[in-house]
Structures are given as C-alpha cells and as structure tokens.
Design an enzyme around this catalytic site. Structure first.
Site, PDB file in Angstrom:
ATOM      1  N   ASP A 128       7.249   9.122 -14.203  1.00 33.02           N
ATOM      2  CA  ASP A 128       6.948   8.290 -13.036  1.00 33.02           C
ATOM      3  C   ASP A 128       8.153   7.574 -12.430  1.00 33.02           C
ATOM      4  OD1 ASP A 128       5.318   7.302 -11.066  1.00 33.02           O
ATOM      5  OD2 ASP A 128       4.483   5.680 -12.243  1.00 33.02           O
ATOM      6  N   HIS A 153       9.181   0.754 -15.173  1.00 33.28           N
ATOM      7  CA  HIS A 153       9.523   1.261 -13.835  1.00 33.28           C
ATOM      8  C   HIS A 153       8.731   0.581 -12.722  1.00 33.28           C
ATOM      9  CE1 HIS A 153       6.276   3.925 -15.323  1.00 33.28           C
ATOM     10  NE2 HIS A 153       5.866   3.910 -14.061  1.00 33.28           N
TER      11      HIS A 153
END
Length: 896
Positions: A51, A300
C-alpha cells in the site's frame, strides 16, 4: 504451514517520509514479537509493502539485510507499470546499494497486477457488489460466464509475467468483514475453473502464500532484469502525482522525528544505567511505550500525513504518552549516572521559548546529553527574564553567554504561555555518549559585569559572519544574496525567499485537486509570499551569534543565523497560519537560486542514508512523458538535498521529511507547509486544513542548515551534520541543589546556596568528594567520524543490542569512505562486554543462521560471501555497512 506472516513489522511502514533509523526499529520490533510468540515459524521471509505510495532504495536494502527473500509491492507509477507489462519485467532484481557488495542488498521484487485488489468482477464481501458464484440448478446459474471471464483475466495477466505461475490478490481495504462470503465463493471458483482442465484448459487455481509463490519463481531458474534506482515519485494518472504527502502535516513529521531522537536517548540511558533507570527514585520508567508509538508512527498513513485529523491527533497522543514514560526513565538514569537526585525538568516547548523554570529561577542547572559517539558543541537557548547571567561548565570555569530579546513573532506564537522577554544563549559541549552539567546564575542589576540591554538594529543589514562563513544580504530588499565559505575562500551568489503554489481545487477544468496525498499546483510559477519584493529585517549581533530576522508577511518569517564556530548557515523559518480567505489552498516553499550550472540534476537522500541523483523530467528505467512539470519532479527529502557543478556544492539539510526539487537549473526548493481546501479522493475523505491549537490555522517552525563547500569535501560536512541534526543532544533542566544519590547508597547532604535558598547567591555547602559527576561519557574513546552508533538498547536480561554503521557511501569521501575498525571490547566505560554475538539487522536471527534465496540478475550471478569469524576486538565496517550485535555485559555503575 498454512499460517504465514508477511512483512512482519510493527506496521506496514511508509517508504518516502520515513527515516531509516525508526524504519529499522519498527521492523525489528515486529519481527521480535513474532519470533517470541510463534518461534522460528513466525519469522517472515517476504516483505509485503502493498500500500505505500512509492518505494525507496534504502528500505529495500534494509529488507535485504534483515534476511527477506523478496519484496512484493502494489503501487508503481502508471507509466512505469505499463512499460514493465509490455516488457514482461513486472518481476525484477533490485540492487538496493551501490556500496554493499552484491548480493548483500539485492532484493527480488514483484509488482502485483492490481495493487492489492481482486480482479474486476471477483469481489465478494460486505462492501462488494459483484454477483456471487451461483452453481445450483437455477436460472441464475452463472458458472460458465464467471469461469470464462476468469480464464480471460488469467491469460491476459500471464502475458505480463515470465513464469507459468501468477499471483492474484483476493481482498482489499476493509475486507473480510464477512470472510464466509469470500471463502465460499473462492472455493466454488477454484473448483469450477479447475474442472475446465478436463476440456483442455491449462489454468490451475490454488490457495497459496507469497513465499510459496516466491519459491516457484526461484525454482524457475531465470535471470532477472536489474533495477538500480527507486520507485519514486508515484503517480496513478497524468495529473495525479503523490508528492504532496512528502510534506503533509509538517508539525507531526517533526514530532515523529523528535520522538525517535528522544527514544534513542531513552534507550541509551536505559542501557547505560541498567536496572537503575527502570526502577529509580522517580518511579518505574519504561521505553517500550515510546518505542511502540514511534514504530506505529512509521505507518504509511501516519508519518505520511495522509490520515484523518482525529487519527493524526491520536498518533500524537500516543507519542506524548511515550515521552512521559521515557522522561521518568531518563530522570532515573541521570540520577544514577550523575550521583545527584535533582528535580529534573523537561521543557518541551523551547522551540517557542517557554520554560517556567528558567524564566523564574535565579539559579538553575542545565544538563546536556549527547547521544552521538563523538563530542559535540551545541548552542543552548533558554527563555529568561534577567538582563545577564553567569554560566559555568562542569569544571566550574566561566562560559561566555549573551542575553538577547525574544522576537515579536515568537511572542505571538506562544501567547500567554510565557512572560519571558529575553533568551539566554551559550555554547555548551558534551562528551561522546554522555552529558555535561552547566550552572546558570542570574546576576544582580547592580553588578558591574551586567552589560547594557541590547536593542536590535532595525536598518537593513548588509552581512553577518563568523570564523567560517560570511552571509551577504541585499541592502535594498533584505533578501539573502551570497554565501562565502571563508575556510575554502569560495563564494556563491544565493538568493533565498518564500513562495506559494496555488493548489488546484478540483473543478471541471482541473478535475484533480491537491490534497493530503497529491500535489497539483494550478500554475508552474509560484507566487512570492512578500508581495512587495522587499523584506523587513532587523539585526541581532553579539560575540556568540549573529542573526538577521526577516519578515516576509504577517504569517511568514525567518531568522538567518550564524553561531560562533558554526561552519554552516542556519535558517529558522516560521510559517502559518496559511491564509485561505481568498478561496485558494496554498503550498509554501523555500526556494534557493544560484549560478551553479547543474544540467537538470539534483540529489536527494533515500530515507536519510543513501544519496540518489535525480534528473528533471527524467526516469532511469522508462521514457517519461512529463505531464506535471512541478509535482512530477518532486522527491522526498528526509535529511538533505543538494545541487552542484564541477567545483561547488550547495547542500540544504532538513529537520524533518519534506518534498523538494530543482525546478530550473541552479535552484533547489523545499516545501515546508501546505493548507488545502479540497480532498484529493484518495481515501482521507477530508481536506488537509490543520487548524492548530488556536483553531486559526497551523503554525510550523523548522530549520534548514545550508552548507557551501567544494564537491570533494561536501560529504565530510553533510554526513556528520545530518547525524547531529537527527540524533541531536537533549537538554534536561533542574533547579540544582538536589541531594547526592547512588542506587543502594544512603542519601548524602544536600547542596544549598545562600543558607538554604537556591538562587539567592552565596557559597555552596561542601559535599563529600566523588558524589556528584558533572560530566560523564560512556565511551573510553570517541568513535571514528565515519562510524555512527545507530542503536544502543537493552535486550534481554544482561544483554544489550548494539548497532554500528559506516555512514559514508563508497567513493564519496577520500577519508570518510575508507573502511574503519572498532574494538568493541574496549569501547564502553559504563559496562564490560563479556561476550558478543553478531546478528542480522533485525537482531532476531544470528547472522550465520540467515539463509536467503540467491537470484541471478541478467548481468550474471553474485554469490553471497561467507560470514567471517567474529573478533569483537577488531570489528571492521565497510562503506554503508550496518553491523548488529547482542552483547552480554557486566555493569560498573552501582545498581546497574
């Protein structure tokens, strides 16, 4: 064998805005947990970064050195992916270091076909609307249609990959809310697709895992294309460059960086003081709370700034709780190591000149702890109300000091949190991996040594200088115009100012808006913050510091500063609240313009470690069609960005991760702040507005350090300075006069001043010798300049985790890039090392137990080198090498 952990870090970390130190820490923390809970079977073999929004070379090198066999990624630039699909290079060998000998940093890397989503039409969960597989005797039976569609997708996907094995991800964000739906339909799909083999189909479907798939690719015995650069920046469309998040939430990015700095200090002091740090006079201290908070901050959607506001607030809350727990530990350790039980004070708002102790006390103590393996000289700046102060060093010798007015902008920033009108300045030094204690006393007004109060000079300054650097300013505009390196007799015209890019708002003409992820200016030409080209300035000059205060607007100011003895220029910028009443979001940059002939090239770091060359409107691995001339040339800057010609190099160091670029030759720019009014439709669901404490808009303060040097000498400067900025010394304060303290020893008499009233002047009551340690170093000798103490932390009972790294790349410095040998057994003074075991980078496996799959690049095979027998008295570090050890120790400090 059906349960497999992939990735295995405390989180799936970001790769652009994360510094390599906490990136290593969070991976090691997660891997240690898995090994403790699941044994050897819990050890991840595959890195799973499906991701993050782009992928960095340094993090790939870290994965390789932790023992991963391969890496799978989900997001790569849409042009890059199209090219790779055509060339069947969706799977490759990534050579993630030019300094480490192959295959030490080689990492097999696979690009997933559909990010992390299932093929179109095959989504079965609460959030999905695709029809289920109906295989009953019914009019709704859709098996033939579903199987035929699936076979077409599989055949099409196989054309982009090289072996007869392909991988499909089944699931997505927020999926498996109803796992039964997923598995019921996948079971049917597998059965019906495989039944087609009876009719000649060559497709066989099975449940698998990433490592099983990786093993099949390895068994194919192919040679793979080689990649040397990185996967940044990332774009998922012509006007969708995910380069805004390099700067998003700049205050949190700084807090994360400071928190890791403090975590390393906390871990070091816990290692140096042992049990005395965890269970001391101030209560139980614990570094694990901050360690876990810093680890999850690498996520993230954390350090990136791509979370909702309430989530960002929660990340900050977790870090704050970790600070509180670590401060107890630091206080315990300092009491044990110094022999003094002080009322330690931690002033966490010194960046806006708030510290109640120094503002009110007539006498106080300053303890400067240095986490680096070499001594440092560090400027101390404290808010005070007195006119003059006497400062003494650990030996009782006077230290030069100055008192200067607090700037009006700082006063506005802090509001009513402080009444201090001045700041006390002095230069402190601290030994390697240790601390120095300074005593500060306010001098009475009648004292003839009290100098008259200084008034800032309001005329336009022409220059400031110290022994090493001279900075010239345009007397008409107030802008910086030239930097001179006096040691090298070189000078460079440098113009610096602040600008903003107007953010696209996402209307019919420009459907993509700037947001937390995406940077999309509506024009390539930024607008000067100072509408008139003139900047109001004033000058502060004394024997310790020379400063030019520049005011670009009511919401943007900067101090250009030279401390005595400092071989670089410090730019302390303060930006915000960014005005948006005109309906435009704004992205603020600091731009430097020079006469250097840079040939479209500039250089940025990879996670604060390796340096990568960047070229404007260019990618090394495909022919770029540039559609965003500004955003498409932005790269993450974790610690430094520089430009150079054949002779000179201008380097700018940052105190947090930021986006940066060189939009035209001879220039470089860094985005320092952004405030946006629209969402960019990438998952946050809200605009990046950050209202700040007063709900008027976030104000951010930070520093850029500017170095001018020759190309040959530049790395010797910026390598050491970047570590000093990242692993900065930490100041702890105390009113002084605390009782003597040794763990397990009775308290001795208290030091009192002026008959028992600290801060009133007078002589000291003597204490028995050797009860107080005004200075301490845990090293017998300093580490060589090219060696950095990356980690010193407690591990198991009686053992410490130690990481040493060579902080230069091969060939970047005549002296710094040479191999260096360190004697571990005679390095530390706080304890004796009785045995040493070398470990993998994650410290969860002995180094000689690491066995990675060996892949063959198209350039030919590279065999791993055998692990040499460890001699702890002669540990040699090669450029960019990190070596990790578990050391069994015996303490020398009482109570350790």
């Amino acid at each position: 064998g059906r349960l497999e952990f992939v990735g295995g870090g405390w989180c799936m970390s970001d790769e652009a805005a994360a510094h390599y130190s906490p990136a290593i820490e969070q991976l090691a923390l997660g891997r240690r947990f898995l090994r403790r809970e699941f044994g050897a079977c819990g050890t991840p073999r595959v890195a799973w970064q499906i991701d993050p929004f782009g992928h960095s070379r340094q993090l790939a090198a870290i994965f390789a050195q932790m023992g991963y066999d391969g890496l799978f990624v989900g997001r790569v630039d849409y042009q890059d992916k199209a090219t790779r699909e055509q060339l069947r290079e969706m799977e490759l060998l990534w050579r993630a270091s030019t300094s480490l000998p192959p295959p030490a940093a080689d990492l097999f890397t696979g690009i997933l076909p559909n990010v992390y989503n299932p093929p179109s039409g095959f989504c079965w969960d609460q959030l999905c609307s695709d029809p289920p597989v109906v295989d009953e005797d019914s009019e709704e039976n859709n098996v033939d249609n579903i199987v035929s569609t699936f076979l077409q997708i599989a055949t099409s996907q196989a054309e982009h990959y090289r072996t007869n094995h392909i991988i499909m991800t089944m699931g997505s964000d927020f999926h498996y809310e109803n796992a039964n739906l997923w598995f019921k339909n996948m079971d049917k799909l597998i059965a019906h697709v495989n039944a087609r083999q009876a009719n000649g189909s060559r497709v066989h479907v099975l449940y698998s895992t990433p490592s099983c798939y990786l093993w099949e690719l390895h068994r194919a015995n192919l040679s793979w294309s080689l990649k040397m650069d990185d996967f940044l920046p990332y774009a998922d469309g012509p006007h969708q460059f995910w380069t805004g998040y390099f700067t998003s939430r700049p205050a949190f990015k700084r807090y994360e960086r400071l928190s890791n700095n403090f975590l390393q200090i906390c871990s070091q002091l816990e290692a140096l003081a042992g049990m005395a740090a965890r269970d001391g006079p101030y209560g139980p201290g614990d570094s694990s709370v901050l360690r876990e908070a810093v680890a999850v901050a690498q996520h993230h959607d954390a350090v990136t700034g791509t979370e909702k506001q309430h989530v960002a607030d929660d990340y900050a809350r977790q870090l704050a709780a970790g600070w509180e727990s670590c401060q107890l530990l630091v206080a315990n350790a300092l009491a044990s190591l110094s022999g003094s039980k002080e009322n330690f004070v931690f002033c966490n708002a010194l960046n806006i000149s708030v510290c109640p102790l120094t503002e009110a006390a007539g006498r106080f103590t300053v303890i400067l702890y240095n986490p680096l393996g070499r001594h440092v000289s560090w400027p101390i700046r404290l808010p005070v109300n007195g006119a003059s102060y006497a400062v003494t060093d650990p030996q009782g010798q006077p230290v030069p000091s100055e008192v200067v007015p607090i700037s009006n902008f700082t006063r506005r920033l802090r509001g009513d949190r402080s009444s201090a009108t001045r700041e006390l300045l002095f230069q402190a030094s601290a030994p390697a991996l240790g601390f120095s204690t300074f005593t500060v006393s306010r001098m009475s007004r009648g004292d003839p040594r009290v100098p008259p109060a200084q008034t800032p000079v309001l005329s336009q300054p022409r220059e400031i200088q110290n022994e090493h650097v001279r900075v010239l300013f345009d007397p008409l505009t107030g802008h910086l115009k030239e930097i001179q390196n006096l040691d090298k007799s070189i000078s460079l015209p440098v113009f610096q100012s602040f600008y903003w890019y107007n953010a696209s708002i996402g209307n019919d003409e420009t459907p993509q808006a700037s947001g937390a992820y995406i940077f999309r200016p509506n024009s390539s030409e930024p607008i000067p913050v100072s509408g008139s080209k003139q900047v109001s300035t004033y000058l502060v000059k004394n024997r310790l510091v020379q400063e030019v205060h520049q005011n670009f607007s009511s919401w943007c100011s900067q101090v250009v500063r030279l401390h005595a003895g400092q071989p670089y220029v410090e730019l302390e910028w303060t930006v915000g609240p960014i005005p948006v009443a005109d309906g435009w979001g704004k992205e603020i940059i600091s731009r430097f313009e020079t006469t250097l002939q840079t040939d479209a090239r500039f250089y940025t770091d990879s996670n604060g470690r390796q340096i990568l060359e960047r070229r404007r409107d260019y990618r090394p691995t495909w022919n770029l069609s540039q559609t965003e001339p500004v955003a498409g040339n932005y790269y993450p800057v974790n610690s430094r960005i520089f430009i150079k010609d054949k002779k000179f190099q201008l380097t700018v160091l940052t105190d947090r991760s930021q986006g940066g670029s060189s939009i035209f030759d001879g220039s470089l720019e860094l985005m320092v702040h952004r405030r946006l009014l629209y969402d960019d439709n990438r998952g946050v669901g809200e605009p990046l507005v950050e209202l700040g404490a007063n709900k008027q808009g976030l104000v951010v303060r930070g520093r850029h350090l500017v170095l001018l040097d020759t190309v040959e000498s530049a790395a010797d400067q910026h390598r050491l300075l970047a570590q000093e900025l990242f692993m900065a010394p930490y100041t702890v304060l105390a009113p002084g006069g605390g009782p003597s303290y040794r763990r397990g020893h009775p308290s001795l008499q208290q030091v009192r001043w002026g008959g028992g009233c600290p801060g009133r002047g007078g002589g000291a009551v003597t204490v028995p010798p050797l009860t107080l340690s005004p200075q301490f170093s845990a090293l017998r000798r300093e580490l060589p300049p090219n060696v950095h103490l990356l980690t010193l932390a407690p591990w198991d009972a009686g053992t410490l985790l130690l990481r040493l790294e060579h902080q230069f790349e091969r060939g970047e410095s005549a002296n710094g890039s040479q191999p260096t040998t360190v004697d571990l057994l005679n390095l530390f003074s706080a304890f004796t090392i009785t045995s040493v075991q070398e470990m993998s980078l994650g410290a969860d496996l002995p180094l000689d137990a690491v066995s990675r799959l060996v892949w063959t690049p198209i350039t030919g095979p590279a065999q791993p080198r055998p692990v040499p027998k460890l001699d702890p008295s002669r540990v040699t570090l090669q450029p960019m090498e990190i070596r990790t050890f578990l050391a069994t120790v015996q303490y020398k400090v009482p109570g350790g």
